[in-house]
Scaffold this motif. Sequence first.
Motif, PDB file in Angstrom:
ATOM      1  N   TYR A  73      37.715  41.053  39.882  1.00  0.00           N
ATOM      2  CA  TYR A  73      38.455  40.423  40.980  1.00  0.00           C
ATOM      3  C   TYR A  73      38.695  38.927  40.753  1.00  0.00           C
ATOM      4  N   ILE A  74      37.687  38.225  40.223  1.00  0.00           N
ATOM      5  CA  ILE A  74      37.848  36.764  40.203  1.00  0.00           C
ATOM      6  C   ILE A  74      38.094  36.196  38.809  1.00  0.00           C
ATOM      7  N   MET A  75      37.839  36.965  37.729  1.00  0.00           N
ATOM      8  CA  MET A  75      38.105  36.440  36.390  1.00  0.00           C
ATOM      9  C   MET A  75      39.338  37.093  35.759  1.00  0.00           C
ATOM     10  N   LEU A  76      39.435  38.430  35.911  1.00  0.00           N
ATOM     11  CA  LEU A  76      40.517  39.150  35.243  1.00  0.00           C
ATOM     12  C   LEU A  76      41.914  38.636  35.642  1.00  0.00           C
ATOM     13  N   PRO A  77      42.186  38.390  36.954  1.00  0.00           N
ATOM     14  CA  PRO A  77      43.514  37.862  37.298  1.00  0.00           C
ATOM     15  C   PRO A  77      43.794  36.540  36.577  1.00  0.00           C
ATOM     16  N   LYS A  78      42.748  35.705  36.471  1.00  0.00           N
ATOM     17  CA  LYS A  78      42.946  34.403  35.841  1.00  0.00           C
ATOM     18  C   LYS A  78      43.272  34.562  34.356  1.00  0.00           C
ATOM     19  N   VAL A  79      42.486  35.394  33.642  1.00  0.00           N
ATOM     20  CA  VAL A  79      42.767  35.535  32.202  1.00  0.00           C
ATOM     21  C   VAL A  79      44.062  36.303  31.971  1.00  0.00           C
ATOM     22  N   SER A  80      44.540  37.050  32.989  1.00  0.00           N
ATOM     23  CA  SER A  80      45.842  37.716  32.844  1.00  0.00           C
ATOM     24  C   SER A  80      46.985  36.742  33.059  1.00  0.00           C
ATOM     25  N   GLY A  81      46.670  35.564  33.584  1.00  0.00           N
ATOM     26  CA  GLY A  81      47.731  34.585  33.853  1.00  0.00           C
ATOM     27  C   GLY A  81      48.287  34.685  35.260  1.00  0.00           C
ATOM     28  N   GLY A  82      47.558  35.343  36.179  1.00  0.00           N
ATOM     29  CA  GLY A  82      48.060  35.487  37.543  1.00  0.00           C
ATOM     30  C   GLY A  82      47.019  35.109  38.576  1.00  0.00           C
ATOM     31  N   LYS A  83      47.220  35.654  39.791  1.00  0.00           N
ATOM     32  CA  LYS A  83      46.302  35.377  40.884  1.00  0.00           C
ATOM     33  C   LYS A  83      45.792  36.699  41.433  1.00  0.00           C
ATOM     34  N   LEU A  84      44.644  36.623  42.133  1.00  0.00           N
ATOM     35  CA  LEU A  84      44.128  37.811  42.792  1.00  0.00           C
ATOM     36  C   LEU A  84      45.114  38.235  43.860  1.00  0.00           C
ATOM     37  N   PHE A  85      45.463  39.533  43.868  1.00  0.00           N
ATOM     38  CA  PHE A  85      46.489  40.026  44.771  1.00  0.00           C
ATOM     39  C   PHE A  85      46.088  39.832  46.230  1.00  0.00           C
ATOM     40  N   SER A  86      44.826  40.186  46.566  1.00  0.00           N
ATOM     41  CA  SER A  86      44.448  40.106  47.970  1.00  0.00           C
ATOM     42  C   SER A  86      42.963  39.824  48.155  1.00  0.00           C
ATOM     43  N   ASP A  87      42.667  38.690  48.725  1.00  0.00           N
ATOM     44  CA  ASP A  87      41.278  38.355  49.065  1.00  0.00           C
ATOM     45  C   ASP A  87      40.742  39.268  50.172  1.00  0.00           C
ATOM     46  N   PRO A  88      41.540  39.564  51.242  1.00  0.00           N
ATOM     47  CA  PRO A  88      41.012  40.455  52.288  1.00  0.00           C
ATOM     48  C   PRO A  88      40.617  41.831  51.764  1.00  0.00           C
ATOM     49  N   LEU A  89      41.448  42.414  50.862  1.00  0.00           N
ATOM     50  CA  LEU A  89      41.116  43.740  50.329  1.00  0.00           C
ATOM     51  C   LEU A  89      39.802  43.688  49.557  1.00  0.00           C
ATOM     52  N   ALA A  90      39.599  42.598  48.809  1.00  0.00           N
ATOM     53  CA  ALA A  90      38.358  42.463  48.044  1.00  0.00           C
ATOM     54  C   ALA A  90      37.174  42.439  49.004  1.00  0.00           C
TER      55      ALA A  90
END
Lengths: 598, 73
Positions: free
Chosen positions: A247-264
Amino acid sequence: MSEARDAYIDNFPAEAKVVRAAFYSSFFALALGGVFGIIQTLHRTDFYRFIDPADYYTVLTAHGVFLVISFTIFFLVGIFTWAITTSLDREVEDIRFTWAWYLLMAVGITLSGIAILAGFIDSIDMSASVLFTFYAPLQAHPLFYIGLVLFVVGTWLAGLDWFRSWWAWKAENPDERIPLPTFMVLTTTLMWYLATLGVAVAILFFLLPWSLGLIETVNPLLTRTLFWFFGHPVVYFWLMPAYMMWYIMLPKVSGGKLFSDPLARVVFVLFLILSVPTGIHHQYLDPGIAEGFKFIAMTNTMFLLLPSLLTAFTVVASMEHGARQRGGTGYVGWLKALPWRDPVFAGMALAGLMFAAAGFSGMINAGMNINYLVHNTFWVVGHFHLTVGTAVALTFMAVTYWFLPQVTGKALWSRSVALGQVVLWFVGMTFMSNAMHRGGLLGIPRRTAEPQYDGFEFEAAVGSVGELDAQVALGGVLLTLSLVLFFANVIGTALNGRSDALPANEYAETLSGPEDAPLVLDNLKLWTAIAVVLVIFAYTFPLLSIIDRGGLLGPDVNPFPVSLESVAFLTFAVEHLGTAALESAGNAVQTVVPGVIR
Amino acid sequence: MDQATEELTQSRDREPERKREIGHDEFDPIGTLVLIGLYFLILVALWFFMYFVEFLGNDPTVVGLVLTVVGLQ
């Protein structure tokens, strides 16, 4: 140059030392567990046998305990400490307390480890060849149980440390939402407190006094049930840190952002609520627990699919966001835009892919009727090598390539070796795990040193048992090679000089942030209360019924420390009992048959 | 690869080349739908296949026992 650097070790030098110590303890356990893994793989498949078959169970215990207790938990206390300090942006409240829980865990697992490894040396009257599940009547030396207790108490204190940080932060920031990484740590810790109550009762009230000789007997079904009260949620204790990384590292190394904090947040709340009241699904074949209770456990288990499927959606959507920002297009073409050459990304993505496969075998395990087909077979071993053995272990190894420079201040020794390592793990596990699953469908048992029998052969519809064994052994060898590459990188990095070009200590931003999450999600007291109520519903009646039938201390069972003497004793006993039984049966037949014929 | 090149590669790859910025409202995760849909179809296919593995690949288990017990077999 060095002033410009903004790595974890620069902002939190004292905490970085503890995290580093936890990582190194974790890797030491991984190395030991890996050695025992390849020994048993080659023994079981009959490619190379050099240990005594009776020692196989000592090897198996060491493999299980070192990997799923020490490797995973040491690593996760490291990243949880990182997550708390980084996301609250504050040092731990008292670094001496932090060292104290780390040392308590280290002393505890060392004692347990000594008890296990002493099983190899005949001249020492100590053994703990009870496997990771330590079911009675298998009995370990008291040192094993004492060590486990200290280790678990260490993790409780670690949890207290994280809560202290949060309480202090909340006093200074009363109106702010809990930062997502801290939220994940706190919910997981609450789940862990609830889960470990089961194993604490099993050990402190029953198994330890029994091993010390203070009580004569235990009720095996009761201690088993208490074990699984802890034994299922412990898998989420391993998995939640891996989820946190997704949730918090993979989006960053993919070059994007976490889709949804509430869902997490929803996902972590669901795991807090549903992890514990499911343990009985490991006991579908245990006599003495009514089908209705098993059905309740199955229902709860099926509900647990929900947070995992939510995770699949959120994590893939976050990766897609990264890929599209990097210029990816098309329905599936965007996958090519992902940074597959980055070992941190590739390792986590491959681990997630394996977890999707594990989702299916998990659904088979969870269904009460289908479980009968695979219960206690090699299938189950295949399943958890995909979950803890890949989804968790491969994620941990992949993020190590990001964390190690952060906590040492040194550049990674080799990114190419790291990439080779994660791919090799994926390939090795594909061979090993698919063969294990297929073997299980043929009825090949788990926990068996030499699963071959005179006058009987397992029949494969496709392929052969020899082919399955070859795949398991090949997979095991590839995994061992992967581990060698991993340790080469860890040691190489530790020996590297100080680097001035480290990335900053950051985690992913969000597309939809905490401001979109309902406030009630942060009400930890409410979720804990619901979790406790569900546990009471799921466990009160099964436990009462087990105690009612078998008694608190159970029927008279003989403790059974696994050693060669006891095996000899058992053989002797079986022979004599068998002869006696045959004689009496013969007598009975002689008496009855003429009567019937007449 | 010597260390300087290594570090250079690292810092370069750490800053993923971002060609465009996609905000909350522009992002339509259609690729995610495709992948999750595919996963769902695989699950359904495997679930269907499971029937053959359990009931046709092996001798009947529970059913066979009942038949034996009531004397039909």
